[in-house]
Scaffold this motif. Sequence first.
Motif, short mmCIF file in Angstrom:
data_model
loop_
_atom_site.label_atom_id
_atom_site.label_comp_id
_atom_site.label_asym_id
_atom_site.label_seq_id
_atom_site.Cartn_x
_atom_site.Cartn_y
_atom_site.Cartn_z
N THR A 175 51.01 82.07 42.27
CA THR A 175 51.17 83.42 42.78
C THR A 175 49.85 84.17 42.70
O THR A 175 49.26 84.28 41.62
N LEU A 176 49.38 84.64 43.85
CA LEU A 176 48.18 85.46 43.91
C LEU A 176 48.59 86.83 44.43
O LEU A 176 49.09 86.95 45.54
N THR A 177 48.40 87.86 43.64
CA THR A 177 48.85 89.18 44.07
C THR A 177 47.92 90.28 43.60
O THR A 177 47.30 90.19 42.53
N ASP A 178 47.78 91.30 44.46
CA ASP A 178 47.03 92.52 44.14
C ASP A 178 45.58 92.23 43.76
O ASP A 178 45.06 92.77 42.78
N ASN A 179 44.93 91.41 44.57
CA ASN A 179 43.51 91.12 44.37
C ASN A 179 42.67 91.79 45.46
O ASN A 179 43.14 91.97 46.59
N THR A 180 41.45 92.14 45.12
CA THR A 180 40.51 92.72 46.08
C THR A 180 39.29 91.81 46.14
O THR A 180 38.64 91.55 45.12
N LEU A 181 38.98 91.32 47.33
CA LEU A 181 37.88 90.39 47.53
C LEU A 181 37.00 90.91 48.66
O LEU A 181 37.48 91.14 49.77
N SER A 182 35.71 91.08 48.40
CA SER A 182 34.83 91.64 49.42
C SER A 182 33.42 91.13 49.23
O SER A 182 33.06 90.53 48.19
N ASP A 183 32.62 91.35 50.26
CA ASP A 183 31.19 91.01 50.24
C ASP A 183 30.97 89.53 49.94
O ASP A 183 30.21 89.15 49.05
N LEU A 184 31.66 88.69 50.71
CA LEU A 184 31.51 87.24 50.58
C LEU A 184 30.80 86.72 51.82
O LEU A 184 31.13 87.09 52.94
N GLN A 185 29.81 85.85 51.61
CA GLN A 185 29.10 85.26 52.73
C GLN A 185 28.89 83.78 52.49
O GLN A 185 28.53 83.35 51.38
N GLY A 186 29.12 82.99 53.54
CA GLY A 186 28.84 81.56 53.45
C GLY A 186 27.36 81.31 53.24
O GLY A 186 26.51 82.14 53.60
N GLY A 187 27.05 80.17 52.67
CA GLY A 187 25.66 79.86 52.39
C GLY A 187 24.86 79.52 53.62
O GLY A 187 25.40 79.12 54.65
N SER A 188 23.55 79.67 53.49
CA SER A 188 22.65 79.23 54.56
C SER A 188 22.43 77.73 54.46
O SER A 188 22.40 77.17 53.35
N SER A 189 22.29 77.09 55.59
CA SER A 189 22.08 75.64 55.57
C SER A 189 20.61 75.32 55.30
O SER A 189 19.73 76.18 55.32
N VAL A 190 20.39 74.05 55.04
CA VAL A 190 19.03 73.57 54.80
C VAL A 190 18.22 73.68 56.08
O VAL A 190 18.71 73.35 57.17
N PRO A 191 16.98 74.14 56.02
CA PRO A 191 16.14 74.21 57.24
C PRO A 191 15.96 72.83 57.87
O PRO A 191 16.01 71.80 57.19
N GLY A 192 15.76 72.84 59.17
CA GLY A 192 15.47 71.59 59.85
C GLY A 192 14.09 71.06 59.49
O GLY A 192 13.20 71.82 59.14
#
Length: 289
Positions: free
Chosen positions: A11-28
């Motif tokens: 059970t997941l309830t009454d949570n606040t989740l914000s300011d999430l960003q996926g990671g940057s990939s490795v440069p070519g």
Amino acid sequence: GVYLLGSDDVTLTDNTLSDLQGGSSVPGSNYTTSGAGGLAAGVFLSGSTGNQVSGTTLSAITGGVAGSASYAGERGNDQQGFGIYLESDALDNEIDATNTFGGDEIVYLYGASGAVVEGKTLTAAVNPTNWGKIVVFASEGVVVRNNVVSSFTGEAGQSGGNNVSAPAGQSAAGLRVDGCTGCVVSGNEVSDIIGGLGGRAGRSGKGGVGGAAWGLRLEAAPGLEVSDSTVRRVTGGEGGKSAESSTTAETGDGGAASAISLVSSDLASVLGVDAWNVTSGAGGVERTS
């Protein structure tokens, strides 16, 4: 965010989740394409069923950016963010409408009977789940009517490697009904649905096919009634671009687009649906030297 792997009856309830960003990939590196940016999700479910997610407030969740290109190489795709991401082995979960992303309710039904989804305005430029703006799975007698939904973009494909074709972009749906017996879809307005970008080609490979885009995706829904709805600005994902430095890499095909995709739904009826500006995705721009 929250990641459930092989976890049931949580059970997941009454949570606040914000300011999430996926990671940057490795440069070519020389003559190679950088990877796509990382996916971001407020809640990610994999191999997990019977869980209850409620009262979750999600905001500012964005996909990661692709790594930079280097000499004679190319840059991969930036990625998407999703409020709740459910892998195909984690569909059987209770995600109620008290969850929000960007101020919009997250409308996801699984195993519902006789439910009514009515009068929702879901127009924030966010992806509430990876399956669409309004989603109904494995249900019966559900009515989806008089809703306004817009602005959904499918997950981008990863980059290809040397002599390896890139993966396709993922599909996008405004309203998805899958495995619903005797359901009704009526009076809905759907717009601005875009399939995911095909993966960028590596050297001597081929770009990925763009993701399909559907205004209404209706599958395995016997006796479904669809009426009096409008669908506009639905665009298949752009095919993956070829590598600039390669003389043999090929661009990917653009993704298909449909106002209505009706699959394996016996005795269904469709009446009074208006559709315009439904366009297949472009093939990736040819970038050879």
